[in-house]
Enzyme design. Structure first.
Site, PDB file in Angstrom:
ATOM      1  N   SER A 238       4.771  69.775  66.379  1.00 40.11           N
ATOM      2  CA  SER A 238       6.082  69.237  66.040  1.00 40.11           C
ATOM      3  C   SER A 238       6.304  69.387  64.539  1.00 40.11           C
ATOM      4  O   SER A 238       5.417  69.842  63.812  1.00 40.11           O
ATOM      5  CB  SER A 238       6.191  67.774  66.450  1.00 40.11           C
ATOM      6  N   LYS A 239       7.472  68.972  64.103  1.00 43.13           N
ATOM      7  CA  LYS A 239       7.890  69.160  62.706  1.00 43.13           C
ATOM      8  C   LYS A 239       6.869  68.649  61.699  1.00 43.13           C
ATOM      9  O   LYS A 239       6.707  69.219  60.629  1.00 43.13           O
ATOM     10  CB  LYS A 239       9.223  68.435  62.476  1.00 43.13           C
ATOM     11  N   ARG A 240       6.195  67.553  62.076  1.00 47.29           N
ATOM     12  CA  ARG A 240       5.294  66.992  61.069  1.00 47.29           C
ATOM     13  C   ARG A 240       4.076  67.886  60.814  1.00 47.29           C
ATOM     14  O   ARG A 240       3.308  67.660  59.886  1.00 47.29           O
ATOM     15  CB  ARG A 240       4.885  65.557  61.435  1.00 47.29           C
ATOM     16  N   HIS A 241       3.887  68.934  61.648  1.00 45.27           N
ATOM     17  CA  HIS A 241       2.798  69.872  61.399  1.00 45.27           C
ATOM     18  C   HIS A 241       3.216  70.996  60.450  1.00 45.27           C
ATOM     19  O   HIS A 241       2.446  71.910  60.191  1.00 45.27           O
ATOM     20  CB  HIS A 241       2.317  70.484  62.712  1.00 45.27           C
ATOM     21  N   GLY A 242       4.452  70.934  59.942  1.00 47.19           N
ATOM     22  CA  GLY A 242       4.909  71.980  59.015  1.00 47.19           C
ATOM     23  C   GLY A 242       6.121  72.690  59.565  1.00 47.19           C
ATOM     24  O   GLY A 242       6.781  72.180  60.463  1.00 47.19           O
TER      25      GLY A 242
END
Ligand code: GLU
Length: 468
Positions: A238-242
């Protein structure tokens, strides 16, 4: 055997993310590997969330990746008549029926089932009532109540579902709009899709879809459910992985072939080979080597692979992809031969095109911009004599090639008694403005006599103007 026909059916509710691009890629590669066909379809029936901007973003990302389609794009919103015709066929053949249960009825059924400890679901109340069509009636599929439905999955092996776990699911809403599973199956049948490669988040839809294929008398496609892509913490990506959007990688200076190579390796392997060209992927891709375990997205690995692709790419390819980055730095319409020569000096030193563009700008500056620290450290009075001597040596060279450039430096070293390193750093700052750059002989060769001398003279003048 019939040619393979695969498809990519994104829902246009956002940009093309890494996971979706991998699904597209697997389908595209399999079609290209088998000389089959690849169909693009937009599953845009969720009108609240589907947008033209998302459709455009998906096209842009696919085009950048070089994933082309043979058929489509189809839009589900334009195919409602096709779905209705198939729904009617199911009703006519006794595989579907009108149901007039109200939301309150359904709620009560669910609560009763829950109270009994059963799965909440529709109890089949209207199944044998032969209700006529009416404004408030939905159409439900008459699902079998006994036996099993099996997905013969080429990745996961057989997946068995007990039919008594399924209820009579809705295939058409009371407003006449088809439901998701019905539309997918009708599309896949009418578009001749015989191979469905998709994320395993769809596994729970597949038994319903298999029942619809059977009721419509259509042969089943090959199913390949691919494990999801995970982040480094093994949570779903998801977004929090980059960066998640494919075009973000374009904007960060990745080559499409590097992204393609990396995406395919997130779930497919060929021995322990990591680096693949596009043609190699087409030649080697197979369903058998799609892995059973989830791929973990590692941005560092992608970066390293990008550097490898930059090293092996042709100058023309690099120039094409580099130009927008140079443009953003104020370098427009560079001379192709000069740009090509500049790229050659940076090709083994750049992990991204952004880095390459940053490193290339000095070649194009009318007046090199000196980094303050670099100028302070190296453009000092002590550098004036060697610089002036070198200028004189270079001016005297009739031909300007590797040998004559080197000769000019050797003469300067002999005359001043300085080692090459001592001369090279002021020269580097004079030519590039920086302390880190490609080798100075290479730079001089690319810049040519006129630019080199102008830059060296300007540096000498700068030192002289500051006095000591
Ligand atoms: N539209 C679905 C999605 O974007 C794909 C459905 C399918 O592959 O069958 O996830």
């Amino acid at each position: 055997m019939d040619p393979v026909v695969t498809r990519f059916p994104p829902s246009p509710t956002g940009y093309l993310h890494v996971g979706g691009a991998r699904t597209a890629l697997f389908n595209w590669l399999y079609a290209r590997h088998t000389a089959g066909r690849f169909v693009l379809r937009l599953e845009d029936t969720d009108v609240q969330r589907s947008t033209q901007a998302s459709v455009d973003a998906i096209f842009e990302a696919l085009q950048w990746l070089g994933i082309d389609w043979d058929d489509g794009p189809y839009y589900q919103t334009q195919r409602v008549d096709v779905y209705r015709a198939h729904i009617q066929k199911l009703v006519d053949r006794g595989h579907a029926y009108y149901c007039t249960c109200t939301p309150e009825d359904i709620e009560a059924m669910r609560n009763e089932a829950k109270a009994r400890g059963d799965k909440p679901r529709y109890d089949g109340r209207c199944r044998d009532k032969h209700r006529p069509p009416s404004e408030d009636a939905v159409i439900r599929f008459k699902a079998p109540r006994t036996g099993t439905t099996v997905i013969e999955d080429v990745v996961k092996g057989p997946i068995v579902f007990q039919n008594d776990e399924l209820d009579d699911f809705i295939i058409c809403r009371s407003d006449g709009m088809p439901m998701y599973n019905l539309a997918v199956v009708v599309d896949d049948i009418t578009m001749g899709i015989n191979t469905v490669i998709r994320g395993d988040d769809h596994v729970n839809n597949t038994p319903k879809q298999i029942l619809l294929y059977k009721a419509l008398g259509a042969p089943l496609p090959v199913f390949a459910h691919v494990p999801m892509v995970l982040g480094s913490d093994r949570a779903r990506l998801s977004k929090r992985h980059g960066a998640m959007s494919v075009t973000e990688y374009r904007d960060m200076g990745y080559l499409p072939d590097a992204v393609l190579n990396y995406l395919v390796r997130l779930g497919w392997s060929h021995g322990d080979q990591e680096f693949f060209t596009r043609d190699e992927l087409i030649a080697k891709f197979s369903l058998e080597h799609i892995g059973k375990s989830a791929g973990v997205f590692d941005p560092q690995k992608l970066l390293a692979l990008n550097a490898d692709h930059i090293k092996t790419a042709s100058i023309e390819t690099l120039a094409l992809h580099l130009k927008p980055f140079l443009g953003a730095l104020g370098v427009d319409n560079p001379d192709p031969a000069y740009l090509g020569a500049a790229i050659e000096t940076l090709q083994t030193r750049s992990k991204t095109l952004l880095e390459m563009a940053d490193g290339a700008v000095f070649y194009f500056q009318a007046d090199v911009v000196y980094e303050e620290k670099a100028a302070r450290k190296f453009l000092k009075p002590a550098a004036l004599e060697p610089l002036r001597f070198l200028i004189a040596q270079l001016e005297a060279q009739g031909v300007f090639n590797d040998a004559s450039i080197e000769a000019a430096f050797v003469q300067t070293m002999e005359k001043t008694g300085l080692k090459l390193g001592k001369i090279a750093q002021p020269v580097r700052v004079a030519l590039t403005g920086k302390t880190v750059s490609p080798g100075i002989f290479e730079i001089i060769r690319v810049l040519g006599k006129e630019k080199t001398l102008a830059r060296l003279r300007r540096a000498a003048d700068t030192i002289a103007a500051h006095g000591d």
